[in-house]
Scaffold this motif. Structure first.
Motif, short mmCIF file in Angstrom:
data_model
loop_
_atom_site.label_atom_id
_atom_site.label_comp_id
_atom_site.label_asym_id
_atom_site.label_seq_id
_atom_site.Cartn_x
_atom_site.Cartn_y
_atom_site.Cartn_z
N ALA A 41 0.84 -1.20 0.00
CA ALA A 41 0.00 0.00 0.00
C ALA A 41 0.87 1.25 0.00
O ALA A 41 1.95 1.26 0.61
CB ALA A 41 -0.92 0.01 1.22
N ALA A 42 0.41 2.30 -0.67
CA ALA A 42 1.20 3.52 -0.76
C ALA A 42 0.31 4.76 -0.80
O ALA A 42 -0.87 4.69 -1.17
CB ALA A 42 2.08 3.49 -2.02
N VAL A 43 0.90 5.90 -0.42
CA VAL A 43 0.25 7.19 -0.61
C VAL A 43 0.49 7.60 -2.06
O VAL A 43 1.62 7.56 -2.54
CB VAL A 43 0.85 8.25 0.35
CG1 VAL A 43 0.19 9.62 0.11
CG2 VAL A 43 0.68 7.82 1.80
N HIS A 44 -0.56 7.97 -2.74
CA HIS A 44 -0.44 8.30 -4.17
C HIS A 44 0.51 9.48 -4.36
O HIS A 44 0.48 10.45 -3.62
CB HIS A 44 -1.82 8.64 -4.73
CG HIS A 44 -1.86 8.78 -6.21
ND1 HIS A 44 -1.32 7.85 -7.06
CD2 HIS A 44 -2.40 9.74 -7.01
CE1 HIS A 44 -1.52 8.23 -8.32
NE2 HIS A 44 -2.16 9.37 -8.31
N GLU A 45 1.35 9.38 -5.37
CA GLU A 45 2.38 10.40 -5.60
C GLU A 45 1.83 11.72 -6.13
O GLU A 45 2.44 12.76 -5.96
CB GLU A 45 3.45 9.85 -6.55
CG GLU A 45 4.27 8.71 -5.94
CD GLU A 45 5.36 8.21 -6.87
OE1 GLU A 45 5.37 8.63 -8.03
OE2 GLU A 45 6.19 7.40 -6.42
N LYS A 46 0.66 11.69 -6.77
CA LYS A 46 0.08 12.92 -7.31
C LYS A 46 -0.95 13.55 -6.38
O LYS A 46 -1.12 14.76 -6.37
CB LYS A 46 -0.57 12.65 -8.68
CG LYS A 46 0.43 12.35 -9.79
CD LYS A 46 -0.30 12.20 -11.12
CE LYS A 46 0.68 11.93 -12.25
NZ LYS A 46 -0.02 11.77 -13.56
N GLN A 47 -1.65 12.72 -5.62
CA GLN A 47 -2.68 13.21 -4.72
C GLN A 47 -2.55 12.47 -3.40
O GLN A 47 -2.93 11.31 -3.27
CB GLN A 47 -4.07 13.02 -5.34
CG GLN A 47 -5.26 13.27 -4.44
CD GLN A 47 -5.24 14.61 -3.72
OE1 GLN A 47 -4.61 14.73 -2.66
NE2 GLN A 47 -5.92 15.59 -4.28
N ALA A 48 -2.02 13.17 -2.40
CA ALA A 48 -1.69 12.54 -1.12
C ALA A 48 -2.91 12.12 -0.32
O ALA A 48 -2.79 11.41 0.68
CB ALA A 48 -0.82 13.48 -0.28
N LEU A 49 -4.11 12.56 -0.74
CA LEU A 49 -5.33 12.18 -0.04
C LEU A 49 -5.77 10.77 -0.40
O LEU A 49 -6.63 10.19 0.25
CB LEU A 49 -6.44 13.18 -0.37
CG LEU A 49 -7.74 13.12 0.40
CD1 LEU A 49 -7.50 13.17 1.90
CD2 LEU A 49 -8.66 14.25 -0.03
N ASP A 77 -1.99 -4.08 5.09
CA ASP A 77 -1.09 -3.05 4.57
C ASP A 77 -1.80 -1.69 4.52
O ASP A 77 -1.25 -0.67 4.96
CB ASP A 77 -0.61 -3.40 3.15
CG ASP A 77 0.30 -4.61 3.11
OD1 ASP A 77 0.88 -4.97 4.16
OD2 ASP A 77 0.45 -5.20 2.02
N VAL A 78 -3.01 -1.68 3.97
CA VAL A 78 -3.75 -0.42 3.85
C VAL A 78 -4.10 0.13 5.23
O VAL A 78 -3.95 1.34 5.48
CB VAL A 78 -5.04 -0.62 3.02
CG1 VAL A 78 -5.83 0.69 2.94
CG2 VAL A 78 -4.71 -1.13 1.63
N ARG A 79 -4.52 -0.73 6.11
CA ARG A 79 -4.86 -0.28 7.47
C ARG A 79 -3.64 0.29 8.18
O ARG A 79 -3.72 1.35 8.83
CB ARG A 79 -5.42 -1.47 8.26
CG ARG A 79 -5.91 -1.13 9.66
CD ARG A 79 -6.48 -2.39 10.29
NE ARG A 79 -7.11 -2.13 11.57
CZ ARG A 79 -7.82 -3.03 12.24
NH1 ARG A 79 -7.99 -4.25 11.72
NH2 ARG A 79 -8.36 -2.74 13.40
N ALA A 80 -2.49 -0.37 8.06
CA ALA A 80 -1.26 0.11 8.70
C ALA A 80 -0.83 1.45 8.12
O ALA A 80 -0.40 2.35 8.86
CB ALA A 80 -0.15 -0.93 8.54
N LEU A 81 -0.96 1.59 6.81
CA LEU A 81 -0.60 2.85 6.16
C LEU A 81 -1.54 3.97 6.59
O LEU A 81 -1.10 5.09 6.88
CB LEU A 81 -0.64 2.69 4.64
CG LEU A 81 -0.31 3.95 3.83
CD1 LEU A 81 1.11 4.41 4.10
CD2 LEU A 81 -0.52 3.70 2.33
#
Length: 345
Positions: A285-293, A305-309
């Motif tokens: 899972a990652a924070v999107h590089e173009k839109q951090a929301l 993974d998503v929950r931990a992020l």
């Protein structure tokens, strides 16, 4: 109609691997009631799902997932308004396109919002200066236990920012089956956000707004059919003017939006970005590089993974700004929906 494949991976836009005990697709109220009764007989948890565009499955779902596919669009009009009665299972973006094709303006700012029409009132969806509550006439809700249909007016829906009565009183044991929309014939363009501010309010057409909104969303937001995501993961927080002033003294370019009650709405994506988290990842899972929301399923992410992020991002923003972000996405555990804030605490 019972579905043999119980995988939920293609039925949530995060594309996370999860299964249900049973999946049923319903196309009318009778099938919906039958599915509810079946879940009660089998003592299974019941989950009504549209297109899975705003959910995070934390675990396999230990019950019956019911896919709402109740369709139909009825159009009438009076001297002042166009009136749309729309089945809950209709796709939202396709409804926006339908309105434009019939020369009915008013929905264009809400183009490309994923999901079904029946999900729209729950979140009071909004984008680029318009929220559903401004165009909602009523919501038809079915009491699954009594099989009685209730029509709630826009006032009775108790709409707020990503908030409605459907997250509270009309939650368990109720199902949205249709939504009524009212679109004024005295159309005024809403051009307060992003590239829309560059358009001329005197000459702009609904189609031009639609095209601009689609272009902005496609440039900033990942396509869930390509990269799993649930759109905006967190709500934009509202703070006191004092708190906003304190932050802006350190960040003069901070985007802020004054509210009618004197508070200030901040951009959650900006807060995440200023916390240095664009592109940050945990597992797949990652924070999107173009839109951090937006949190994305970058590489075969698990729900964990998503929950931990999501927790890491929330904690980081709180540490830097003293603001606790609240998830906009609904968290679904094995027995049903759980409190997202508590799940990340």
């Amino acid at each position: 109609m019972s579905i043999h494949d119980t995988s939920l991976q293609s039925r949530n836009t995060f594309s996370l691997p999860a299964h249900a005990a049973e999946i049923v697709s319903v196309h009318n109220v009778e099938q919906l009631v039958s599915a509810w009764e079946s879940s009660k007989e089998k003592q299974l948890p019941f989950l009504l799902l549209g297109e899975g565009s705003n959910v995070l499955f934390l675990d396999d779902f230990a019950g019956l997932v019911v896919l709402n596919r109740i369709k139909g669009i009825e159009l009438t009009e009076n001297a002042d308004e166009w009136l749309l009665h729309v089945g809950a299972g209709e796709n939202w973006h396709e409804l926006v396109c339908y309105a434009l094709e019939h020369n009915i303006p008013g929905l264009e700012n809400l183009a490309l919002i994923p999901g079904c029409v029946g999900s729209a009132p729950i979140q009071n969806i909004g984008a680029y200066g318009i929220e559903l509550q401004s165009i909602c006439n009523y919501v038809d809700v079915l009491d699954l236990q009594t099989e009685k249909r209730v029509r709630l007016s826009d006032q009775e829906c108790q709409f707020g920012y990503r908030e409605s009565i459907f997250k509270h009183s009309y939650k368990n044991g109720y199902a949205i089956v249709a939504v009524g929309l009212k679109l004024t014939k005295q159309w005024q363009p809403k051009l307060t956000y992003g590239d829309l501010t560059r358009l001329d309010p005197k000459t702009v057409t609904p189609q031009e707004i639609f095209d601009s909104v689609c272009s902005m969303r496609r440039s900033k937001l990942p396509d869930p059919t390509v990269t799993g995501n649930a759109g905006s993961f967190y709500k934009n927080p509202t703070v006191s003017a004092l708190v906003a002033e304190k932050i802006s003294s350190h960040y003069p370019s901070m985007p802020s939006y004054p509210q009618a009650n004197g508070q200030i709405k901040l951009a959650a994506g900006w807060l995440v970005e200023q916390s240095g988290l664009k592109g940050f990842s945990i597992g797949g899972a990652a924070v999107h590089e173009k839109q951090a929301l937006v949190l994305i399923n970058k590489d075969h992410a698990s729900s964990g993974d998503v929950r931990a992020l999501a927790k890491y991002v929330r904690d980081a923003v709180a540490e830097k700004f003293g603001i606790w972000l609240e998830p906009e996405v609904r968290f679904i555990a094995a027995e049903g929906e759980v409190n997202a804030v508590e799940a990340l605490s």
